[in-house]
Design an enzyme around this catalytic site. Structure first.
Site, PDB file in Angstrom:
ATOM      1  N   ASN A   9       0.810  -1.212   0.000  1.00  0.00           N
ATOM      2  CA  ASN A   9       0.000   0.000   0.000  1.00  0.00           C
ATOM      3  C   ASN A   9       0.847   1.268   0.000  1.00  0.00           C
ATOM      4  O   ASN A   9       0.424   2.297  -0.518  1.00  0.00           O
ATOM      5  CB  ASN A   9      -0.928   0.012   1.219  1.00  0.00           C
ATOM      6  N   ASN A  11       4.679   1.136  -0.468  1.00  0.00           N
ATOM      7  CA  ASN A  11       5.835   0.968  -1.355  1.00  0.00           C
ATOM      8  C   ASN A  11       5.696  -0.261  -2.245  1.00  0.00           C
ATOM      9  O   ASN A  11       5.026  -1.235  -1.883  1.00  0.00           O
ATOM     10  CB  ASN A  11       7.130   0.825  -0.542  1.00  0.00           C
ATOM     11  N   TYR A 100      -6.533 -21.384   7.762  1.00  0.00           N
ATOM     12  CA  TYR A 100      -7.409 -20.215   7.869  1.00  0.00           C
ATOM     13  C   TYR A 100      -8.833 -20.637   7.514  1.00  0.00           C
ATOM     14  O   TYR A 100      -9.033 -21.549   6.705  1.00  0.00           O
ATOM     15  CB  TYR A 100      -6.932 -19.148   6.877  1.00  0.00           C
ATOM     16  N   GLY A 107      -3.805 -12.349   2.805  1.00  0.00           N
ATOM     17  CA  GLY A 107      -3.095 -11.474   1.880  1.00  0.00           C
ATOM     18  C   GLY A 107      -1.878 -12.151   1.277  1.00  0.00           C
ATOM     19  O   GLY A 107      -1.211 -12.964   1.934  1.00  0.00           O
ATOM     20  N   ASP A 109       1.009 -10.983   0.677  1.00  0.00           N
ATOM     21  CA  ASP A 109       2.242 -10.680   1.405  1.00  0.00           C
ATOM     22  C   ASP A 109       2.409 -11.587   2.620  1.00  0.00           C
ATOM     23  O   ASP A 109       3.525 -12.017   2.949  1.00  0.00           O
ATOM     24  CB  ASP A 109       2.278  -9.215   1.821  1.00  0.00           C
ATOM     25  N   ASP A 129       5.227  -8.252  10.336  1.00  0.00           N
ATOM     26  CA  ASP A 129       5.558  -7.431   9.174  1.00  0.00           C
ATOM     27  C   ASP A 129       5.092  -6.002   9.425  1.00  0.00           C
ATOM     28  O   ASP A 129       3.897  -5.718   9.478  1.00  0.00           O
ATOM     29  CB  ASP A 129       4.878  -8.003   7.929  1.00  0.00           C
TER      30      ASP A 129
END
Length: 255
Positions: A9, A11, A100, A107, A109, A129
């Site tokens: 969001n 970089n 999950y 996500g 990432d 993170d």
């Protein structure tokens, strides 16, 4: 040589690998309004400055939490590099066992970080993170991804103070010398930095109890990881290249 791209969001981080060696890495501001050609020129210039060539790139892999930019970067890769990139998402082989409730909600990432952490460290572990949001991702002793927690990032928290409190200024995220600030800027820095460190410690402590894992390795990554890691003993290691490593690993599992 492969190009790995993580679209966040705040970089866009790029890495160029030859085999397992990270040759160069770059960081661009995430600009949702930029075009295919603008990104192509920016990345081409970064390659030229590092004595790299698009012609050497054999493949590209992308992870993204910014859906509107995915197609822009894909088209940039096709137009400028001549390669159709892999996208981290449904249908790609990650080797990650997701526990999950709805795996599609995780996500890209977070998946990439977990893959890299399992490859490089002994489970169980937690990946923290520090990005636009700060995420806590939990992996048990059997290398299963359990889930985690998401909290507002340092930048969001700082900006919220400036926007919602009329007399508070916008400040730089720097560690003050003391927790008792003698002026408004130092007081804000103390509250944000030391308060955030305390938040991380509290969440990690609860994770250890819930996972029944008192010996749990905690890995920090993201742009602000070093700032907070220096203020808490609960983080065992800072690995700023964790996401890029995860992308390299996933690329090799799918090529």
């Amino acid at each position: 040589m492969i190009l790995v791209v993580d679209i966040g969001n705040t970089n866009i981080v790029l890495g160029v690998y030859r085999g397992r060696e990270l040759l160069h890495h770059f960081r661009l501001s995430t600009a949702r309004q930029s075009t295919v050609d603008e990104y192509g020129v920016m990345i081409h210039n970064l390659f030229n400055m590092s004595n790299l060539s698009f012609k050497e790139v054999e493949g590209v892999i992308i992870s993204s939490v910014v859906p509107p930019l995915v197609q822009v970067i894909v088209e940039m890769c096709v137009k400028f590099i001549g390669k159709e990139p892999l996208l981290v998402g449904p249908g790609i082989k990650t080797g990650l066992n997701l526990r999950y409730e709805n795996p599609r909600e995780v996500g890209a990432d977070r998946i990439v970080n977990a893959v890299a952490a399992i490859e490089q460290y002994k489970c169980p572990l937690v990946v923290v993170d520090f990005g636009t949001a700060t995420t806590f991702d939990c992996i048990d002793a059997g290398a299963n991804y359990l889930g985690g927690a998401i909290v507002p990032g340092l930048g969001i928290s700082t900006e919220a103070l400036y926007q919602r409190a009329s007399k508070l200024p916008r400040i730089e995220l720097e560690k003050p010398k003391k927790v008792i600030g003698r002026n408004t800027v130092h007081a804000m820095q103390a509250g944000i930095i030391f308060g955030y460190a305390g938040q991380v410690e509290g969440i990690v402590r609860r994770i250890k109890l819930e996972m029944n894992a008192p010996v749990l390795k905690v890995i920090a990554t993201g742009g602000l990881a070093s700032l907070i890691a220096s203020e808490t003993e609960c983080i065992d290691e800072v690995n700023p290249m964790l996401t890029l490593e995860g992308l390299r690993i996933i690329y090799n599992r799918n090529k």
